[in-house]
Design a protein around this motif. Structure first.
Motif, PDB file in Angstrom:
ATOM      1  N   VAL A  25      -7.645  12.412 -10.112  1.00 15.92           N
ATOM      2  CA  VAL A  25      -6.478  12.997  -9.454  1.00 15.92           C
ATOM      3  C   VAL A  25      -5.502  11.908  -9.011  1.00 15.92           C
ATOM      4  O   VAL A  25      -4.550  12.172  -8.276  1.00 15.92           O
ATOM      5  N   GLY A  26      -5.721  10.676  -9.452  1.00 13.05           N
ATOM      6  CA  GLY A  26      -4.850   9.571  -9.075  1.00 13.05           C
ATOM      7  C   GLY A  26      -3.638   9.452  -9.976  1.00 13.05           C
ATOM      8  O   GLY A  26      -3.448  10.246 -10.913  1.00 13.05           O
ATOM      9  N   ASN A  27      -2.817   8.444  -9.719  1.00 10.10           N
ATOM     10  CA  ASN A  27      -1.545   8.337 -10.426  1.00 10.10           C
ATOM     11  C   ASN A  27      -1.657   7.726 -11.808  1.00 10.10           C
ATOM     12  O   ASN A  27      -0.635   7.489 -12.451  1.00 10.10           O
ATOM     13  N   GLU A  28      -2.875   7.481 -12.295  1.00 13.75           N
ATOM     14  CA  GLU A  28      -3.000   7.036 -13.680  1.00 13.75           C
ATOM     15  C   GLU A  28      -2.762   8.179 -14.651  1.00 13.75           C
ATOM     16  O   GLU A  28      -2.547   7.961 -15.842  1.00 13.75           O
ATOM     17  N   HIS A  31       2.587   7.019   8.052  1.00 12.56           N
ATOM     18  CA  HIS A  31       2.391   6.583   6.676  1.00 12.56           C
ATOM     19  C   HIS A  31       3.462   7.238   5.807  1.00 12.56           C
ATOM     20  O   HIS A  31       3.535   8.476   5.746  1.00 12.56           O
ATOM     21  N   LEU A  32       4.294   6.433   5.156  1.00 16.48           N
ATOM     22  CA  LEU A  32       5.351   6.940   4.282  1.00 16.48           C
ATOM     23  C   LEU A  32       4.866   6.889   2.838  1.00 16.48           C
ATOM     24  O   LEU A  32       4.431   5.839   2.356  1.00 16.48           O
ATOM     25  N   ALA A  33       4.954   8.015   2.148  1.00 19.16           N
ATOM     26  CA  ALA A  33       4.435   8.104   0.783  1.00 19.16           C
ATOM     27  C   ALA A  33       5.346   7.371  -0.200  1.00 19.16           C
ATOM     28  O   ALA A  33       6.570   7.487  -0.139  1.00 19.16           O
ATOM     29  N   ARG A  34       4.713   6.635  -1.093  1.00 18.18           N
ATOM     30  CA  ARG A  34       5.432   6.061  -2.234  1.00 18.18           C
ATOM     31  C   ARG A  34       5.394   7.116  -3.343  1.00 18.18           C
ATOM     32  O   ARG A  34       4.312   7.383  -3.900  1.00 18.18           O
ATOM     33  N   LEU A  84      11.868  16.153 -11.947  1.00 19.06           N
ATOM     34  CA  LEU A  84      12.662  17.382 -11.930  1.00 19.06           C
ATOM     35  C   LEU A  84      13.982  17.208 -11.181  1.00 19.06           C
ATOM     36  O   LEU A  84      14.758  18.155 -11.075  1.00 19.06           O
ATOM     37  N   GLY A  85      14.221  16.015 -10.655  1.00 16.32           N
ATOM     38  CA  GLY A  85      15.508  15.734 -10.023  1.00 16.32           C
ATOM     39  C   GLY A  85      15.493  15.604  -8.522  1.00 16.32           C
ATOM     40  O   GLY A  85      16.553  15.382  -7.911  1.00 16.32           O
ATOM     41  N   VAL A  86      14.318  15.746  -7.887  1.00 19.90           N
ATOM     42  CA  VAL A  86      14.251  15.592  -6.433  1.00 19.90           C
ATOM     43  C   VAL A  86      14.500  14.121  -6.084  1.00 19.90           C
ATOM     44  O   VAL A  86      13.885  13.226  -6.653  1.00 19.90           O
ATOM     45  N   ARG A  87      15.380  13.886  -5.133  1.00 19.09           N
ATOM     46  CA  ARG A  87      15.782  12.532  -4.755  1.00 19.09           C
ATOM     47  C   ARG A  87      14.929  12.047  -3.587  1.00 19.09           C
ATOM     48  O   ARG A  87      15.247  12.283  -2.427  1.00 19.09           O
ATOM     49  N   PHE A  88      13.833  11.371  -3.904  1.00 19.61           N
ATOM     50  CA  PHE A  88      12.957  10.846  -2.865  1.00 19.61           C
ATOM     51  C   PHE A  88      13.521   9.547  -2.307  1.00 19.61           C
ATOM     52  O   PHE A  88      14.085   8.723  -3.032  1.00 19.61           O
ATOM     53  N   VAL A  89      13.335   9.357  -1.008  1.00 24.92           N
ATOM     54  CA  VAL A  89      13.738   8.131  -0.336  1.00 24.92           C
ATOM     55  C   VAL A  89      12.655   7.084  -0.559  1.00 24.92           C
ATOM     56  O   VAL A  89      11.468   7.347  -0.358  1.00 24.92           O
ATOM     57  N   ASP A  90      13.042   5.884  -0.965  1.00 29.15           N
ATOM     58  CA  ASP A  90      12.109   4.771  -1.116  1.00 29.15           C
ATOM     59  C   ASP A  90      11.744   4.258   0.279  1.00 29.15           C
ATOM     60  O   ASP A  90      12.628   3.868   1.050  1.00 29.15           O
ATOM     61  N   PRO A  91      10.450   4.247   0.650  1.00 26.22           N
ATOM     62  CA  PRO A  91      10.093   3.796   1.994  1.00 26.22           C
ATOM     63  C   PRO A  91      10.322   2.314   2.237  1.00 26.22           C
ATOM     64  O   PRO A  91      10.333   1.873   3.385  1.00 26.22           O
ATOM     65  N   GLY A  92      10.503   1.534   1.167  1.00 25.52           N
ATOM     66  CA  GLY A  92      10.774   0.115   1.334  1.00 25.52           C
ATOM     67  C   GLY A  92       9.593  -0.758   0.989  1.00 25.52           C
ATOM     68  O   GLY A  92       8.472  -0.278   0.777  1.00 25.52           O
ATOM     69  N   PRO A  93       9.806  -2.073   0.932  1.00 27.41           N
ATOM     70  CA  PRO A  93       8.729  -3.002   0.560  1.00 27.41           C
ATOM     71  C   PRO A  93       7.676  -3.118   1.652  1.00 27.41           C
ATOM     72  O   PRO A  93       7.923  -2.821   2.822  1.00 27.41           O
ATOM     73  N   GLY A  94       6.503  -3.567   1.219  1.00 26.10           N
ATOM     74  CA  GLY A  94       5.418  -3.765   2.166  1.00 26.10           C
ATOM     75  C   GLY A  94       4.086  -3.464   1.506  1.00 26.10           C
ATOM     76  O   GLY A  94       4.032  -3.011   0.364  1.00 26.10           O
ATOM     77  N   PRO A  95       2.986  -3.717   2.213  1.00 29.76           N
ATOM     78  CA  PRO A  95       1.656  -3.476   1.643  1.00 29.76           C
ATOM     79  C   PRO A  95       1.375  -1.992   1.488  1.00 29.76           C
ATOM     80  O   PRO A  95       1.990  -1.148   2.137  1.00 29.76           O
ATOM     81  N   GLY A  96       0.418  -1.693   0.623  1.00 27.88           N
ATOM     82  CA  GLY A  96       0.012  -0.309   0.427  1.00 27.88           C
ATOM     83  C   GLY A  96       0.521   0.254  -0.880  1.00 27.88           C
ATOM     84  O   GLY A  96       1.732   0.333  -1.084  1.00 27.88           O
ATOM     85  N   ALA A  97      -0.398   0.644  -1.752  1.00 24.67           N
ATOM     86  CA  ALA A  97       0.002   1.184  -3.052  1.00 24.67           C
ATOM     87  C   ALA A  97       0.474   2.624  -2.967  1.00 24.67           C
ATOM     88  O   ALA A  97       1.375   3.038  -3.700  1.00 24.67           O
ATOM     89  N   SER A  98      -0.125   3.408  -2.068  1.00 25.74           N
ATOM     90  CA  SER A  98       0.211   4.825  -1.949  1.00 25.74           C
ATOM     91  C   SER A  98       1.064   5.127  -0.729  1.00 25.74           C
ATOM     92  O   SER A  98       1.875   6.053  -0.752  1.00 25.74           O
TER      93      SER A  98
END
Length: 293
Positions: free
Chosen positions: A128-131, A192-195, A208-222
């Motif tokens: 169920v991961g992002n692979e 926790h902000l989702a990537r 599908l066109g949803v404009r997600f906000v980039d939480p910004g740089p930093g540690p954490g893959a998810s």
């Protein structure tokens, strides 16, 4: 992949899971115990588990946000998977298969694989991961449900509803242009902000066109773990908040932002994904300023 072969009237069952394990049984499993997320998906796809268990985040009561239709179907909840013992499982009257999920492709997420070994039954873990894309994840659960004897008609109808829901999201996203931030509250000091690319359902929404906000740089893959001031400063139009029982409600909301619930463990079935996408399309449309209906 699944396989069933007849030999002298008997049918041998087989399925290869996403850990690469080639699972076999003398006959098709009928009594399935599953992790909550997997069990809710299988129920949607026509396979009713005899019981489900939770993760380390879950307590002794089934989280209604994660449950899907399990409670209404009367499927018992056994508590966190790592705390299960053989006696509790055997007390169900027998089990033929354990179904879990995997995020890393190396091990089951919510249960000790040794438990299935002691029970003498196969354990199937589906990725169920992002692979994988959301579509591929849903297809894998449908393949397992089919291997367990589910009828294809219900899945096909749900797939049609998912297509309609995706069309609704695409239209709402194009009409409103709303920016979206997905997060999971951790208390007054942390969030926790989702990537988005790390979550298959969010990645599909972005397609599908949803404009997600980039939480910004930093540690954490998810997740990017930060403070609420940073989250507020990103200024999204819509906040998707983690609505699971183990998450904390939003401590602060960006000015003018709307809130909508998000289950990061949405069951990977067409029906559950369709419900989430339809709800999101409605949430996007709530602030469109009176655009076309």
């Amino acid at each position: 992949m699944s396989d069933a072969r007849g030999t002298g009237g008997a049918r041998e069952w087989g399925f290869t899971d996403d850990l690469g394990a080639a699972l076999t049984a003398a006959r098709r499993p009928e009594r399935v115990v599953a992790y909550v997320r997997a069990g809710a998906a299988l129920l949607d796809l026509g396979v009713r588990p005899v019981a489900v268990y939770g993760s380390g985040h879950d307590a002794d009561r089934l989280d209604p946000v994660k449950a899907g239709g399990l409670a209404a179907a009367g499927v018992p909840y056994l508590g966190p998977g790592r705390a299960l013992d053989e006696a509790r499982i055997r007390g169900l009257g027998g089990v033929d298969l354990v179904v879990d999920v995997t995020y890393d492709g190396k091990s089951p997420y919510a249960v000790d694989g040794a438990l299935a070994e002691r029970l003498g039954v196969p354990l199937a873990a589906l990725a169920v991961g992002n692979e994988l894309t959301l579509g591929a994840i849903v297809d894998r659960f449908a393949a397992l449900a089919g291997a367990l004897g589910a009828e294809a008609d219900a899945g096909a109808r749900s797939t049609g509803r998912l297509g309609d829901a995706e069309a609704a999201v695409r239209a709402a996203a194009a009409r409103t242009g709303a920016t979206v931030l997905a997060l999971s509250g951790a208390g007054p000091e942390q969030v926790h902000l989702a990537r988005p690319h790390a979550w298959p359902e969010l990645a599909r929404l972005a397609e599908l066109g949803v404009r997600f906000v980039d939480p910004g740089p930093g540690p954490g893959a998810s997740w990017l773990t930060t403070d609420w001031e940073h989250a507020v400063g990103l200024g999204p139009d819509l906040v998707l908040f983690d609505s699971r029982a183990n998450a904390v409600p939003p401590h602060a909301v960006p000015p003018g932002a709307r809130l909508a619930p998000w289950n990061p463990e949405t069951p990977p079935s067409p029906a559950a994904c369709a419900r989430f996408f339809q709800d999101l399309a409605a949430a996007l449309g709530d602030g469109d300023g009176g655009g076309e209906p």
